[in-house]
Scaffold this motif. Sequence first.
Motif, short mmCIF file in Angstrom:
data_model
loop_
_atom_site.label_atom_id
_atom_site.label_comp_id
_atom_site.label_asym_id
_atom_site.label_seq_id
_atom_site.Cartn_x
_atom_site.Cartn_y
_atom_site.Cartn_z
N ASN A 291 -0.11 5.26 -11.11
CA ASN A 291 1.33 5.09 -10.95
C ASN A 291 1.96 4.31 -12.10
O ASN A 291 3.16 4.45 -12.37
N THR B 90 -3.19 3.60 -7.76
CA THR B 90 -2.21 2.56 -8.11
C THR B 90 -2.05 2.49 -9.62
O THR B 90 -0.93 2.45 -10.16
N LEU C 162 -1.09 -5.22 -5.19
CA LEU C 162 -0.69 -3.83 -5.00
C LEU C 162 -1.93 -2.96 -5.02
O LEU C 162 -2.76 -3.06 -5.93
N ARG C 163 -2.05 -2.06 -4.04
CA ARG C 163 -3.27 -1.26 -3.90
C ARG C 163 -2.95 0.06 -3.22
O ARG C 163 -1.82 0.34 -2.84
N ARG C 164 -4.00 0.90 -3.07
CA ARG C 164 -3.94 2.13 -2.26
C ARG C 164 -2.78 3.04 -2.66
O ARG C 164 -2.08 3.60 -1.82
N GLY C 165 -2.53 3.13 -3.97
CA GLY C 165 -1.51 4.04 -4.46
C GLY C 165 -0.09 3.52 -4.38
O GLY C 165 0.85 4.32 -4.43
N ALA C 166 0.08 2.21 -4.29
CA ALA C 166 1.42 1.64 -4.15
C ALA C 166 2.25 1.89 -5.41
O ALA C 166 1.75 1.88 -6.54
N ASP D 181 0.86 -1.18 0.00
CA ASP D 181 0.00 0.00 0.00
C ASP D 181 0.90 1.24 0.00
O ASP D 181 2.09 1.15 0.34
N ASN D 182 0.33 2.39 -0.33
CA ASN D 182 1.03 3.63 -0.07
C ASN D 182 0.65 4.12 1.33
O ASN D 182 1.43 4.00 2.27
N LEU E 272 -3.90 -5.72 -9.27
CA LEU E 272 -3.70 -4.29 -9.06
C LEU E 272 -5.03 -3.65 -8.75
O LEU E 272 -6.01 -3.87 -9.48
N LEU F 22 5.35 2.88 -10.81
CA LEU F 22 5.16 1.46 -10.58
C LEU F 22 5.54 0.73 -11.86
O LEU F 22 4.90 0.91 -12.90
N HIS G 218 -4.17 7.89 -0.44
CA HIS G 218 -3.35 7.14 -1.39
C HIS G 218 -2.30 8.00 -2.08
O HIS G 218 -1.38 7.46 -2.71
#
Length: 590
Positions: free
Chosen positions: A471, A468, A440-444, A397-398, A463, A477, A403
């Motif tokens: 990115n 995310t 991968l989530r929340r702006g990762a 996560d971010n 994703l 990402l 996010h």
Amino acid sequence: MSKQLVRVVSVGLLLAAAMMAAGGAMRFAAVSEDEARRELAGIDQFETTAAMWVWTDKYVYRPGETVTVRWTVKPYNDFFPYTLVAYRQNNQTGARTYLPGGGTEPADIFGNSLSQGFLITRLQPVDKQVMATLTAPNELGMHTIVVQLRDYTGTRIVKAAYFKFGVVDGEVNVSGNIETSTTWVNTKAYRVSGLVYVRNNATLTIEPGTFVIGMPGSQPPSAIVVTRSGRIVANGTRSRPIIMTSSQPFGQRKPGDWGGLILLGRATNNWPTGEGPIEGLPDAPDSRYGGNDDAHDCGTLRYVRVEFAGAEFQPNNEVNGITWGSCGTKTVSEYLQVSYGFDDAFEWFGGTNDAKYLVATYARDDYFDGQIGWRGRVQHAVALVNADNGNRGFEMDNNETNHALRPLNAPKFYNVTLVGAGDRFTQSADEGTGVAGIFLRRGAGGVFNNIISYNWITAGIDLRDTRTLENLDSGDLTMDGILLWDNGKAANRPNTLEGQVTSAAGPFARGERGRGRNFLVADPMLRRPFEYSDPDFRPRLGSPVFRANWVQPPDDGFFDQWATWIGAFGDVNWTEEWTNFIQEEDFQVR
């Protein structure tokens, strides 16, 4: 081929009696030297398909106590001729005592010396049988039981199994804060009760080969917390790892028997205030992390195992096996294993610390988890889920609350093997949906290169969330070198690129969005990834792991540029000796 001889071999009076008590004697097929030479004519080197593990009846002994050694062998159609050697090694001195007889001159497990000639034999199935009974020596420190499959000449080691135990002259009960520099020695066992904070500029030094025992049932549960004003130096070795584990008997230990190990530092993160409380613990000055020193040194963890951690301190709020909160670049983290954690195996909250050679096994939640602006680097890491079920391989996560916060959670991973549980879906300790290898989530953000995602329940890559996906477009990402196989079994997903990833990840994997390169759907052809108590993640001959197109890691002073393959392993098994993969049920003697 000459007629195969079968004989009952008595391994000394003690072993024979123990074998009879266990329900019968082992039978090994004896092979003559001439027969062995003919069978192996033209074969210079070979590997065994057999699985084998060995263990003692507990970890820690006093001098004079009885040590019972058991072993399991699964030949898996290996009909090569071998010699079998077992010994106890004093890891402080290197001295060997050969089993079962207890002599210092080399001998095989049937009592034959070198001058007599080792017995040449074929492997037979062995299930939790007693190999030897010995007396714990008056030699304090860590010892290793070693069983070797050697070639028929007795010279080359084809395979070895290891198990660590300690001989101590006492136990030390530890509770409360550590506020002056302290050393824990390997001649004692340390029993931790409640929260033990290392603070006030103190350094906790733990000698190689030391056993740290987390005591269950204490309130609050037991855990070691290295605060922002403390350090830890747990500098084990391959032959003498530091083992932090449960106090419960073998076969009865459970995830969450104790808390785990937490390191808190002063590096930056993306909390708006610059600091926050670490997951799992009540909010207090000694449980907060963060600052403005991205080089902060939380200490050294090298050759450390953490087992059966993850106790719940608050409802739905568990401690991970090993947690880093805003640790900086001077922190050393390498050759670490977390097994049977009730929450995540490894988790990072902010910070910049790197890690190498990580082994995550049988966790109930995620295996490599990062959030709150972590920007570290990781190379050479493996995750293995068994039938107990876990959650995700990567969960990144971010920041859950926003996010878009910066610094972006953007670690760099190279050379990772993620092996999931296939279609054996049960509710994990945390969220039970989206059980993917790479989640991968929340702006990762981040860099994920040379990764194997294999046998995960719902997908190889999942994703989520708008930020995310944005990115991908910004280049925050990226992925280069992703090998996918047998993911999504719970939904009968095919082994195609579309079948191995979720719909949101599809355009990225196909090269239509962002910087995704070298996605391949193919069997990685690993040697023995699902023999859980003795796995081998190295590739077989013809595996795509060694294809020439995988990206080469950067020569930046951290990454090993020579690791040009995909996944955690080339030809060398770097987990040998210091790790323990034995499943808890395989310790249980009926």
